[in-house]
Design an enzyme around this catalytic site. Structure first.
Site, PDB file in Angstrom:
ATOM      1  CE  LYS A 116      -4.049   2.021   0.996  1.00 42.44           C
ATOM      2  NZ  LYS A 116      -3.567   3.094  -0.292  1.00 42.44           N
ATOM      3  CE  LYS A 162       4.689   6.503   6.219  1.00 47.69           C
ATOM      4  NZ  LYS A 162       4.463   7.415   5.167  1.00 47.69           N
ATOM      5  CE  LYS A 178       4.782   7.476  -1.497  1.00 49.94           C
ATOM      6  NZ  LYS A 178       4.175   7.668  -0.541  1.00 49.94           N
ATOM      7  CB  THR A 207      -1.584  13.155   5.961  1.00 55.13           C
ATOM      8  OG1 THR A 207      -2.052  12.152   4.909  1.00 55.13           O
ATOM      9  CG2 THR A 207      -0.367  12.979   6.420  1.00 55.13           C
ATOM     10  CG  ASN A 214      -3.433  16.497   1.542  1.00 50.23           C
ATOM     11  OD1 ASN A 214      -3.065  16.029   2.300  1.00 50.23           O
ATOM     12  ND2 ASN A 214      -4.561  16.257   1.225  1.00 50.23           N
ATOM     13  CB  SER A 228      -5.332   4.817   2.851  1.00 47.38           C
ATOM     14  OG  SER A 228      -5.066   6.015   1.974  1.00 47.38           O
TER      15      SER A 228
HETATM   16  P1  NAD Z   1       1.517  18.312  -2.164  1.00 44.32           P
HETATM   17  O1  NAD Z   1       1.856  18.197  -3.490  1.00 44.32           O
HETATM   18  O2  NAD Z   1       0.164  18.430  -1.891  1.00 44.32           O
HETATM   19  O3  NAD Z   1       2.326  19.646  -1.371  1.00 44.32           O
HETATM   20  C1  NAD Z   1       3.818  19.776  -1.504  1.00 44.32           C
HETATM   21  C2  NAD Z   1       3.943  21.152  -0.861  1.00 44.32           C
HETATM   22  O4  NAD Z   1       5.388  21.183  -0.705  1.00 44.32           O
HETATM   23  C3  NAD Z   1       3.626  22.139  -2.048  1.00 44.32           C
HETATM   24  O5  NAD Z   1       3.062  23.237  -1.300  1.00 44.32           O
HETATM   25  C4  NAD Z   1       4.631  22.706  -2.505  1.00 44.32           C
HETATM   26  O6  NAD Z   1       4.724  24.033  -3.168  1.00 44.32           O
HETATM   27  C5  NAD Z   1       5.601  22.572  -1.429  1.00 44.32           C
HETATM   28  N1  NAD Z   1       7.191  22.481  -1.463  1.00 44.32           N
HETATM   29  C6  NAD Z   1       7.775  22.045  -2.953  1.00 44.32           C
HETATM   30  N2  NAD Z   1       9.027  22.131  -3.024  1.00 44.32           N
HETATM   31  C7  NAD Z   1       9.346  23.246  -1.808  1.00 44.32           C
HETATM   32  C8  NAD Z   1      10.445  23.765  -1.503  1.00 44.32           C
HETATM   33  N3  NAD Z   1      11.686  23.522  -2.050  1.00 44.32           N
HETATM   34  N4  NAD Z   1      10.278  24.443  -0.368  1.00 44.32           N
HETATM   35  C9  NAD Z   1       9.085  24.660   0.269  1.00 44.32           C
HETATM   36  N5  NAD Z   1       7.923  24.190  -0.070  1.00 44.32           N
HETATM   37  C10 NAD Z   1       8.227  23.372  -1.158  1.00 44.32           C
HETATM   38  O7  NAD Z   1       2.224  17.088  -1.391  1.00 44.32           O
HETATM   39  P2  NAD Z   1       1.721  16.627  -0.025  1.00 44.32           P
HETATM   40  O8  NAD Z   1       0.499  15.240  -0.185  1.00 44.32           O
HETATM   41  O9  NAD Z   1       1.086  17.383   0.885  1.00 44.32           O
HETATM   42  O10 NAD Z   1       3.020  15.715   0.571  1.00 44.32           O
HETATM   43  C11 NAD Z   1       3.865  16.446   1.402  1.00 44.32           C
HETATM   44  C12 NAD Z   1       4.837  15.400   2.080  1.00 44.32           C
HETATM   45  O11 NAD Z   1       3.968  14.689   2.908  1.00 44.32           O
HETATM   46  C13 NAD Z   1       5.257  14.478   0.977  1.00 44.32           C
HETATM   47  O12 NAD Z   1       6.608  14.079   1.530  1.00 44.32           O
HETATM   48  C14 NAD Z   1       4.628  13.264   1.033  1.00 44.32           C
HETATM   49  O13 NAD Z   1       5.391  12.183   0.765  1.00 44.32           O
HETATM   50  C15 NAD Z   1       4.061  13.321   2.363  1.00 44.32           C
HETATM   51  N6  NAD Z   1       2.875  12.588   2.736  1.00 44.32           N
HETATM   52  C16 NAD Z   1       1.785  12.778   2.296  1.00 44.32           C
HETATM   53  C17 NAD Z   1       0.688  12.126   2.528  1.00 44.32           C
HETATM   54  C18 NAD Z   1      -0.748  12.667   1.839  1.00 44.32           C
HETATM   55  O14 NAD Z   1      -1.619  11.915   2.474  1.00 44.32           O
HETATM   56  N7  NAD Z   1      -0.821  13.428   1.161  1.00 44.32           N
HETATM   57  C19 NAD Z   1       0.510  10.998   3.318  1.00 44.32           C
HETATM   58  C20 NAD Z   1       1.993  10.896   3.872  1.00 44.32           C
HETATM   59  C21 NAD Z   1       3.125  11.449   3.833  1.00 44.32           C
END
Ligand code: NAD
Length: 432
Positions: A78, A102, A114, A198, A229, A357
Site C-alpha cells: 500500500k 508505517k 510506492k 495526514t 495537502n 486509506s
Molecule cells: P503536495 O503536493 O500537496 O504539497 C507539497 C507542498 O510542498 C507544496 O505546497 C509545494 O509547493 C511545497 N514545496 C515543494 N518544494 C518546496 C520547497 N523547495 N520549499 C518549500 N515548499 C516546497 O504534497 P503532500 O501530499 O502535501 O505531501 C507532502 C509530503 O508529505 C511528502 O513528503 C509526502 O510524501 C508526505 N505525505 C503525504 C501524504 C498524503 O496523504 N498526501 C501522506 C503521508 C506523507
C-alpha cells in the site's frame, strides 16, 4: 557491519541508503537474525514502465513510471503515487520501505508500496494528465489490485487523479473494484476524512508530544514548510488548537507574520494565487529562515532532505514533526539528537494518511460507509496507540523517537516472520 553516518565525509542523502541504515540499526538492536535484515533491505518487486501520451500538439511523449512493492507479509502492499520530475528508483524504493514500517507501526494489515512518474504535471494539460494517469494504471494492472497492491495520492496527485485511475482499472477488470485505490472522491467510494487525514494525524502526534513534554498547545508557536495537502491541513488544525502558526513556505515563496498567520484566509489566498508568497500583511521568508525561526514546533511538510547538517544547527524548535517522508538526513538527525529536540519521526508522524486509506479500503470491502466523526475518532485511537508504542519503546530502550519507531516497525515485521515460521526463538522487547 557498523552503520555509517557518512560516506567519505559526505552527507548521505540517498533515501534508499538512509532507509537501509535505519532498518539495519533496528535489526541489530533487536538482536534479530541477519536474515531479517537481508529480507527487509530490498523490495520484493520493482516494475518500471513506459507510458506514451499523445500531447495536445499531436506528438507523442513517453514518460517513465515505476512501482516498488517492498514486503507483503502483513497484507497487500500500500502506498501513494508521486508525479514529480525528481522521481527516481531509489526514492520510490525507500518510500515503499517506509510504508511497510508505517503500516506495521500503526498495526495495519498492509505491506509497503510506492509509485511514481517522472513528470512535471504543471507542464501537462488536464487531458494529457488524465491520459498519463490512465496509462500508468494500464501498464501496472498485472501487479496491482485490492488484495495485491493498493495505490493512493502523494506529491502532485489528488482525488481527481485517483478517480481517473479507478475508472481505468474498473474498465480493465470489467467490474467495480473500488477498493483498488484510496484517496478517491467520496462519491465513488472514498472515505470521509481522507483528505485531512495526514495533517490530522500530524496534529494528534504533536498533541501527544506536547503532553509528554508538559507543554500547553495554546502557548506554542509553529512554522510549516510546504503548504500542499499535508502542510495546509496541519497548519489549519494547529491554528484551531490555539497554536500560533507564524510562518509557512511553499515552492513559490514564503509568508511570515510574528503575531500568527490567519490560516483560513491564507488557504483562500493560495487557492486564488497558487502560492503563499505575497499574502496580505505577511513578510517574505525563505526556507532557511523558516528552519531557524524562533518557534516551538517545526513541521517539514514538503520533500526529502530538508533538515541537514546545514539547517539542523539553526533549529530553535523544541518539537520537530516530520510530516513529509524522509525530510531529515542522518547528519541532520544526529545534530537534532545532540540538541535534544523531540523529533516525531516521519513513519509515525504522517501515518494518519495510510490509516484512513485503510479505513477507506475496509469501507469499500463492506460497501458501508462511516460518518466523518467516526473516521476521525478511529484515526485518533490508532494514532495515540502508535505514539504510545513508540514512546514506551523509547523509555524501555533509552532510544530516540526515530530509533524507537524503527524498533517497533521492524520488530512487528519480525514477529510476522516468526509467525510464518521464517525465524525462530525471538521475542519482541515490549508488548505492543
Ligand atoms: P503536495 O503536493 O500537496 O504539497 C507539497 C507542498 O510542498 C507544496 O505546497 C509545494 O509547493 C511545497 N514545496 C515543494 N518544494 C518546496 C520547497 N523547495 N520549499 C518549500 N515548499 C516546497 O504534497 P503532500 O501530499 O502535501 O505531501 C507532502 C509530503 O508529505 C511528502 O513528503 C509526502 O510524501 C508526505 N505525505 C503525504 C501524504 C498524503 O496523504 N498526501 C501522506 C503521508 C506523507
Amino acid at each position: 557491519m557498523p552503520v555509517k553516518e557518512e560516506k567519505n565525509g559526505e552527507e548521505i542523502t540517498n533515501p534508499y541508503q538512509i532507509a537501509q541504515q535505519l532498518i539495519r540499526r533496528a535489526a541489530e538492536s533487536l538482536d534479530l537474525p541477519e536474515g531479517v535484515y537481508n529480507i527487509l533491505k530490498k523490495p520484493k518487486r520493482v516494475m518500471k514502465v513506459s507510458i506514451p501520451v499523445r500531447r495536445d500538439n499531436g506528438e507523442y511523449a513517453n514518460f517513465t513510471g515505476m512501482r516498488s512493492q517492498h514486503i507483503d507479509i502483513l497484507g497487500p502492499t500500500k502506498g501513494g503515487i508521486r508525479f514529480h520530475p525528481g522521481v527516481n528508483e531509489d526514492e520510490v524504493v525507500a518510500l515503499s520501505m517506509w510504508m511497510s514500517l508505517k503500516s506495521a507501526l500503526v498495526g495495519l494489515p498492509f505491506g509497503g508500496g510506492k509509485g511514481g512518474v517522472i513528470v512535471n504535471p504543471e507542464e501537462l494539460s488536464e487531458r494529457e494528465l488524465e491520459e498519463l494517469s490512465r496509462g500508468y494504471i494500464r501498464e501496472l494492472e498485472p501487479i496491482i489490485g485490492p488484495d495485491k497492491d493498493v495505490p493512493a495520492p502523494d506529491v502532485n496527485t489528488n482525488g481527481q487523479i485517483m478517480g481517473w485511475m479507478l475508472d481505468e482499472f474498473d474498465r480493465l477488470r470489467g467490474k467495480d473494484v473500488s477498493g483498488f485505490i484510496t484517496g478517491k472522491p467520496v462519491i465513488i467510494g472514498g472515505s470521509e476524512g481522507r483528505i485531512e487525514a495526514t495533517g490530522r494525524g500530524v496534529v494528534i502526534n504533536i498533541m501527544e508530544a506536547a503532553k509528554r513534554l508538559n507543554l500547553e498547545l495554546d502557548k506554542l508557536s509553529a512554522v510549516v514548510q510546504g503548504f500542499g495537502n499535508v502542510g495546509s491541513i496541519t497548519a489549519k488544525l494547529l491554528h484551531e488548537q490555539g497554536v500560533k502558526v507564524i510562518a509557512v513556505t511553499d515552492a513559490g515563496g514564503g509568508a511570515y507574520q510574528s503575531n500568527g498567520l490567519d490560516i483560513v484566509s491564507l488557504i483562500d489566498y493560495v487557492n486564488a494565487h497558487g502560492t503563499v508568497n505575497g499574502f496580505e500583511g505577511s513578510e517574505h521568508i525563505s526556507n532557511e529562515q523558516l528552519f531557524a525561526a524562533d518557534c516551538d514546533i517545526l513541521v517539514p511538510a514538503a520533500l526529502e532532505n530538508q533538515i541537514t547538517e546545514d539547517t539542523a544547527p539553526t533549529i530553535k524548535a523544541k518539537i520537530v514533526a516530520e510530516a513529509a517522508n524522509g525530510p531529515t538526513t542522518p547528519q541532520g538527525n544526529k545534530i537534532m539528537e545532540q540538541k535534544d529536540i523531540f523529533v516525531i519521526p516521519d513513519i509515525l508522524c504522517n501515518s494518519g494518511g495510510v490509516t484512513v486509506s485503510y479505513f477507506e479500503w475496509v469501507q469499500n470491502a463492506m460497501h458501508y460507509f462511516w460518518k466523518e466523526d467516526e473516521v476521525n475518532e478511529k484515526l485518533k485511537e490508532k494514532m495515540e496507540n502508535a505514539f504510545d508504542s513508540v514512546y514506551r519503546m523509547k523509555m524501555e530502550k533509552n532510544a530516540s523517537m526515530r530509533e524507537s519507531a524503527y524498533l517497533v516497525g521492524v520488530g512487528r515485521l519480525a514477529e510476522a516472520m516468526k509467525a510464518r515460521g521464517w525465524i525462530k526463538n525471538w521475542d519482541m522487547p515490549i508488548e505492543c
